[in-house]
Every structure is written in structure tokens, then in C-alpha cells.
Design an enzyme around this catalytic site. Structure first.
Site, PDB file in Angstrom:
ATOM      1  N   THR A 196      36.970  40.077  39.985  1.00 12.20           N
ATOM      2  CA  THR A 196      36.472  41.016  38.978  1.00 12.20           C
ATOM      3  C   THR A 196      34.999  41.354  39.197  1.00 12.20           C
ATOM      4  O   THR A 196      34.579  42.488  38.957  1.00 12.20           O
ATOM      5  CB  THR A 196      36.688  40.480  37.547  1.00 12.20           C
ATOM      6  OG1 THR A 196      36.012  39.236  37.373  1.00 12.20           O
ATOM      7  CG2 THR A 196      38.168  40.295  37.256  1.00 12.20           C
ATOM      8  N   TYR A 230      24.514  41.566  32.490  1.00 13.08           N
ATOM      9  CA  TYR A 230      24.991  41.704  33.869  1.00 13.08           C
ATOM     10  C   TYR A 230      23.927  42.229  34.826  1.00 13.08           C
ATOM     11  O   TYR A 230      24.047  42.033  36.041  1.00 13.08           O
ATOM     12  CB  TYR A 230      26.278  42.538  33.911  1.00 13.08           C
ATOM     13  CG  TYR A 230      27.452  41.657  33.591  1.00 13.08           C
ATOM     14  CD1 TYR A 230      27.901  40.719  34.521  1.00 13.08           C
ATOM     15  CD2 TYR A 230      28.047  41.680  32.344  1.00 13.08           C
ATOM     16  CE1 TYR A 230      28.934  39.856  34.228  1.00 13.08           C
ATOM     17  CE2 TYR A 230      29.092  40.820  32.036  1.00 13.08           C
ATOM     18  CZ  TYR A 230      29.529  39.900  32.990  1.00 13.08           C
ATOM     19  OH  TYR A 230      30.541  39.029  32.695  1.00 13.08           O
ATOM     20  N   LEU A 241      33.760  44.616  34.328  1.00 12.20           N
ATOM     21  CA  LEU A 241      34.816  44.853  33.342  1.00 12.20           C
ATOM     22  C   LEU A 241      36.006  43.932  33.630  1.00 12.20           C
ATOM     23  O   LEU A 241      37.124  44.375  33.903  1.00 12.20           O
ATOM     24  CB  LEU A 241      35.237  46.320  33.371  1.00 12.20           C
ATOM     25  CG  LEU A 241      34.119  47.321  33.065  1.00 12.20           C
ATOM     26  CD1 LEU A 241      34.633  48.747  33.215  1.00 12.20           C
ATOM     27  CD2 LEU A 241      33.555  47.097  31.665  1.00 12.20           C
ATOM     28  N   HIS A 242      35.726  42.619  33.547  1.00 15.04           N
ATOM     29  CA  HIS A 242      36.724  41.608  33.928  1.00 15.04           C
ATOM     30  C   HIS A 242      38.124  41.935  33.393  1.00 15.04           C
ATOM     31  O   HIS A 242      39.098  42.004  34.142  1.00 15.04           O
ATOM     32  CB  HIS A 242      36.323  40.241  33.373  1.00 15.04           C
ATOM     33  CG  HIS A 242      34.988  39.739  33.792  1.00 15.04           C
ATOM     34  ND1 HIS A 242      34.752  39.156  35.009  1.00 15.04           N
ATOM     35  CD2 HIS A 242      33.800  39.714  33.125  1.00 15.04           C
ATOM     36  CE1 HIS A 242      33.480  38.791  35.093  1.00 15.04           C
ATOM     37  NE2 HIS A 242      32.886  39.121  33.963  1.00 15.04           N
ATOM     38  N   ASP A 243      38.210  42.086  32.070  1.00  9.95           N
ATOM     39  CA  ASP A 243      39.519  42.194  31.422  1.00  9.95           C
ATOM     40  C   ASP A 243      40.222  43.496  31.756  1.00  9.95           C
ATOM     41  O   ASP A 243      41.455  43.542  31.838  1.00  9.95           O
ATOM     42  CB  ASP A 243      39.355  42.050  29.914  1.00  9.95           C
ATOM     43  CG  ASP A 243      38.845  40.678  29.523  1.00  9.95           C
ATOM     44  OD1 ASP A 243      39.061  39.730  30.294  1.00  9.95           O
ATOM     45  OD2 ASP A 243      38.225  40.557  28.450  1.00  9.95           O
TER      46      ASP A 243
END
Length: 324
Positions: A196, A230, A241-243
Site C-alpha cells: 500500500t 504522510y 490510501l491503504h484501505d
């Protein structure tokens, strides 16, 4: 054919982007959203999830609140340092008021009801701590066959973000994560932080999103605290935007390239607590050393077309190509 999807979430800025991605994709049948403690307490994550759905004009999607703490040990701390005090950079109240009442049922009850009612297996995308999902698998083993796969955002193979070894979602409830990932009960895809981070987007990407219309502008407006965090983590102006990366895989299977590995989770109380242990040894070597209680195997996301993934997210969130 539309993908039947349930999102389990702890919004969180990247969770908001992930919910919007699913809500705005017309090749997704978003059956429901369940909430869990995590980035901020449960009341805030639940409020945030409902408001993001209202932003996307998805009053048809039921929301149920779930676990407010981990299975065993108290949650040590939240992620306000990244997401702000309310989980959305202090801007949750700027989103529309929810257009639907919160479900009276708890998260596990709603998950059970939705799975039982579905006419085909359902994908579940847990993008917060895995407490609700572990409770579901423990309480309702007969529903396993109704789950197509569980696409988890969590873990890290190299180094963590909450501790030197552990990623936030897994660290928040290692016992729950171990039940889901190492139990071998349901097919799982793990989307770790290693990938990610590589999918991070820059401020030009965010500016394009903001200029696309009211939804894009509202999502971009949630990012100031997240961007500040970040900027330090990445060393340049961008956000991870990991998710949304995990939900992209749930929405479009195969957009991430995976490899199958045994996965376990460290549940001790020492400095390695919450570490995701991905066994990348050759299978021949593993066969010589594994005992009869070897952990379950998981499809771990290891690569993607980075520019293609960023374009996919932007196209869906701006409405340019909802189901291409």
C-alpha cells in the site's frame, strides 16, 4: 455480474476513500457496512462511516456498530496522530448527516443476516482491526461457505508503522487477526503495508480528485491531518490510501498480484506483538520443518501496476468510469 461486498471499517481517512470507492462502483452490490473501534473510538468510526455513505447518496446501505475493544487486551492507543481527533482530520461534521438510521443489530448480527440472505458467496473487506470478523467466524462456523473471500488490509512483511514490527490493524487485535488469517477457515487475501505504501498518491492526484465534483472535493477536504502525517512518513507530499487499495482488490479481483504463503500473527506481549509472520521460504524447506499445527495459507498481495491502480481509484472516485 456485480460483486456482493460487505465492508468492516474504522474510518479513518483512507477508510472513507475505501467506502466511497465501493459505494460509487456500479459493479459492486454493497450489502452493508459494519464498524469497529480503531483509528478513533467506535462512536466516531460509526458516525464517520454513515456520513461517508450519505456523501455518496447511499442511504440504501445498512450500517451496524460492532466491537468497541479488542478480544483480549485493551486497545493501547488510537491513530489520532494520522487521522485527527475525529478520524477525518477534524472535518467529519462537514459531511452530510446520515440518511438512514443506525441498525439496532450489532455488527456480527448484521453480517450474519446479510450472509444468510445472499444468493451467492459474499466478499468481506475488513479494513480495520479484525475483531468483528473473528467473532463472526467463532460464533457462526456454518456461514463460512457463504463467504467468497476475506480481503484484509493489514500487516507488514518488512517493518511496521505502529511499532517497529507491527502494522496498526493487526497490532490493534493480534488474537483476532490470528484467528482470521492463520485459521485457514475462509479464503483470505492480505493486502500489507509494504504494497500500500508503494501505491501512495501525490497532491496532484488529490487536486484532480478535488476538482472532479462535490464528492471528490469533500473527500480531498478530509486529508489535511493525514497529509501532514504522510509527508513525514513518505518524505514527500502524498498520502497512502491503504484501505482503498484493499477494497480495489475486492471490487476488481486480480488488480493486485498475489502469492500464496503461510501467515501467522505474533500474539505475545513483547515488542514483536502484532507482527505478521509471512513464511516466504521455499515450500520444500517449509515441509521439512512445519508441525501438524502449521498456520493457514493466505494470498498475500505483493505487486500491482502502480499507475494503473492509481488511475483505477481516481476514475472510480471521480465517476469517470464507474465500472470499467
Amino acid at each position: 455480474m456485480a460483486t456482493k461486498l460487505i465492508i468492516d471499517t474504522d474510518p479513518g481517512v483512507d477508510d472513507a476513500f475505501a467506502i466511497a470507492l465501493a459505494a460509487l462502483s456500479d459493479d459492486v452490490e454493497l450489502l452493508g457496512v459494519t464498524t469497529v473501534y480503531g483509528n478513533v473510538p467506535l462512536a466516531a468510526t460509526t458516525r464517520n462511516a454513515r456520513r461517508v455513505l450519505a456523501l455518496c447518496k447511499r442511504a440504501d446501505v445498512p450500517v451496524a456498530a460492532g466491537a468497541e475493544r479488542p478480544l483480549v487486551y485493551p486497545h493501547p492507543h488510537r491513530a489520532r496522530y494520522a487521522h485527527g481527533a475525529d478520524g477525518l482530520s477534524g472535518r467529519s461534521s462537514a459531511l452530510p448527516e446520515p440518511g438512514r438510521e443506525l441498525e439496532r443489530a450489532d455488527a456480527v448480527t448484521l453480517l450474519t443476516r446479510l450472509l444468510e440472505a445472499a444468493d451467492e458467496p459474499v466478499t468481506i473487506a475488513p479494513i480495520g482491526p479484525l475483531t468483528n470478523i473473528a467473532a463472526l467466524l467463532a460464533a457462526h462456523p456454518g456461514l463460512r461457505e457463504r463467504i467468497a473471500r476475506i480481503v484484509v488490509m493489514g500487516g507488514a512483511m518488512d517493518h511496521g508503522n505502529t511499532t517497529a514490527a507491527a502494522e496498526f490493524n493487526i497490532w490493534s487485535d493480534p488474537e483476532a487477526a490470528r484467528r482470521v488469517l492463520a485459521g485457514g477457515e475462509v479464503p483470505c487475501v492480505l493486502v500489507p503495508m509494504d504494497l500500500t505504501y508503494r501505491c501512495a498518491v501525490d497532491t496532484e492526484w488529490l487536486a484532480t480528485l478535488a476538482a472532479s465534483g462535490p464528492v471528490g472535493a469533500a473527500l480531498d477536504a478530509l486529508t489535511p491531518d493525514y497529509l501532514d502525517h504522510y509527508r513525514k512518513a513518505l518524505g514527500w507530499n502524498g498520502v497512502v490510501l491503504h484501505d482503498a487499495v484493499a477494497v480495489a482488490e475486492a471490487v476488481r479481483p486480480g488488480i493486485l498480484r498475489t502469492k500464496r504463503f503461510p501467515v501467522d500473527v505474533e500474539c505475545s506481549l513483547g515488542p514483536a506483538r502484532g507482527t505478521t509472520v509471512v513464511d516466504r521460504r521455499r515450500p520444500e524447506l517449509r515441509a521439512d520443518t512445519e508441525g501438524e499445527h502449521a498456520p493457514g495459507t493466505v494470498d498475500v498481495a505483493v505487486d500491482t501496476d502502480l499507475d494503473g491502480l492509481r488511475a483505477f481509484l481516481l476514475d472510480r472516485l471521480t465517476g469517470r468510469t464507474r465500472a470499467s
